[in-house]
Scaffold this active site. Structure first.
Site, short mmCIF file in Angstrom:
data_model
loop_
_atom_site.label_atom_id
_atom_site.label_comp_id
_atom_site.label_asym_id
_atom_site.label_seq_id
_atom_site.Cartn_x
_atom_site.Cartn_y
_atom_site.Cartn_z
CG ASN A 1 -1.83 -1.19 1.30
OD1 ASN A 1 -2.31 -1.65 0.26
ND2 ASN A 1 -2.08 -1.71 2.49
CG HIS B 1 4.60 -1.89 5.34
ND1 HIS B 1 4.56 -0.52 5.54
CD2 HIS B 1 3.31 -2.29 5.26
CE1 HIS B 1 3.29 -0.12 5.59
NE2 HIS B 1 2.51 -1.18 5.40
CG LEU B 2 7.15 -5.44 0.02
CD1 LEU B 2 8.09 -6.35 -0.77
CD2 LEU B 2 6.30 -4.65 -0.93
P1 5GP Z 1 -0.50 -0.46 5.87
O1 5GP Z 1 -1.92 -0.17 6.21
O2 5GP Z 1 0.37 0.75 6.14
O3 5GP Z 1 -0.28 -1.04 4.50
O4 5GP Z 1 -0.05 -1.62 6.84
C1 5GP Z 1 0.37 -1.40 8.16
C2 5GP Z 1 0.19 -2.69 8.88
O5 5GP Z 1 0.88 -2.60 10.10
C3 5GP Z 1 -1.28 -3.00 9.22
O6 5GP Z 1 -1.66 -4.22 8.61
C4 5GP Z 1 -1.28 -3.08 10.74
O7 5GP Z 1 -2.10 -4.12 11.23
C5 5GP Z 1 0.18 -3.32 11.08
N1 5GP Z 1 0.59 -2.80 12.36
C6 5GP Z 1 0.26 -1.60 12.90
N2 5GP Z 1 0.86 -1.44 14.09
C7 5GP Z 1 1.59 -2.56 14.31
C8 5GP Z 1 2.44 -2.99 15.37
O8 5GP Z 1 2.66 -2.30 16.38
N3 5GP Z 1 3.03 -4.21 15.25
C9 5GP Z 1 2.82 -5.01 14.15
N4 5GP Z 1 3.44 -6.19 14.14
N5 5GP Z 1 2.03 -4.63 13.13
C10 5GP Z 1 1.43 -3.42 13.21
#
Ligand code: 5GP
Ligand code: ZN
Length: 114
Positions: free
Chosen positions: A87, A100-101
């Site tokens: 994303n 991130h992937l």
């Molecule tokens: P995005 O929405 O930016 O593509 O993905 C971010 C991801 O990070 C989400 O799927 C969310 O669940 C995950 N995430 C958010 N905070 C944390 C955290 O403190 N630890 C871990 N392991 N994942 C997290």
């Protein structure tokens, strides 16, 4: 100290089990898994998003894709199949501003994504 959540995980400031790592990247389980296997692969280097990546980052981006394949093999989803999601930006649904992937597997994926 960095304000970035994933830099904090990288630096061990936020207790998180690292499931795979090398000198350029690391992988850990998503806090809110959207599939039986949901692992995030990040570069050690802080890059805000795919949109923010510059030409000198190209080799690292390739390395991240290869890291995903390694993580998928180790997680046991390589044969059954998996989805890789990146994303980028607000409309892309990015919530954590460190590239991130997502590696999603263990169930059949739908298309088109939401
Ligand atoms: P995005 O929405 O930016 O593509 O993905 C971010 C991801 O990070 C989400 O799927 C969310 O669940 C995950 N995430 C958010 N905070 C944390 C955290 O403190 N630890 C871990 N392991 N994942 C997290
Ligand atoms: Zn970061």
């Amino acid at each position: 100290m960095s304000d970035c959540l994933f830099c904090k995980i990288r630096d061990g400031e936020l207790p998180t089990e690292i499931v795979w790592q090398d000198d350029q990247a690391l992988a850990f389980r998503d806090l809110h898994p959207q599939a039986p296997t949901h692992i995030l692969v990040i570069p050690r280097q802080h890059i805000t998003s795919l949109a923010a990546a510059k030409k000198p980052d190209a080799a690292l981006l390739g390395h991240l894709q290869f890291s995903v394949a390694e993580v998928a093999r180790l997680s046991g989803v390589a044969e059954s199949g998996y989805r890789v999601v990146c994303n980028s930006g607000t409309q892309g649904g990015q919530t954590v501003l460190h590239l991130h992937l997502h590696v999603l597997g263990g169930r059949a994926m739908n298309w088109p994504p939401g």
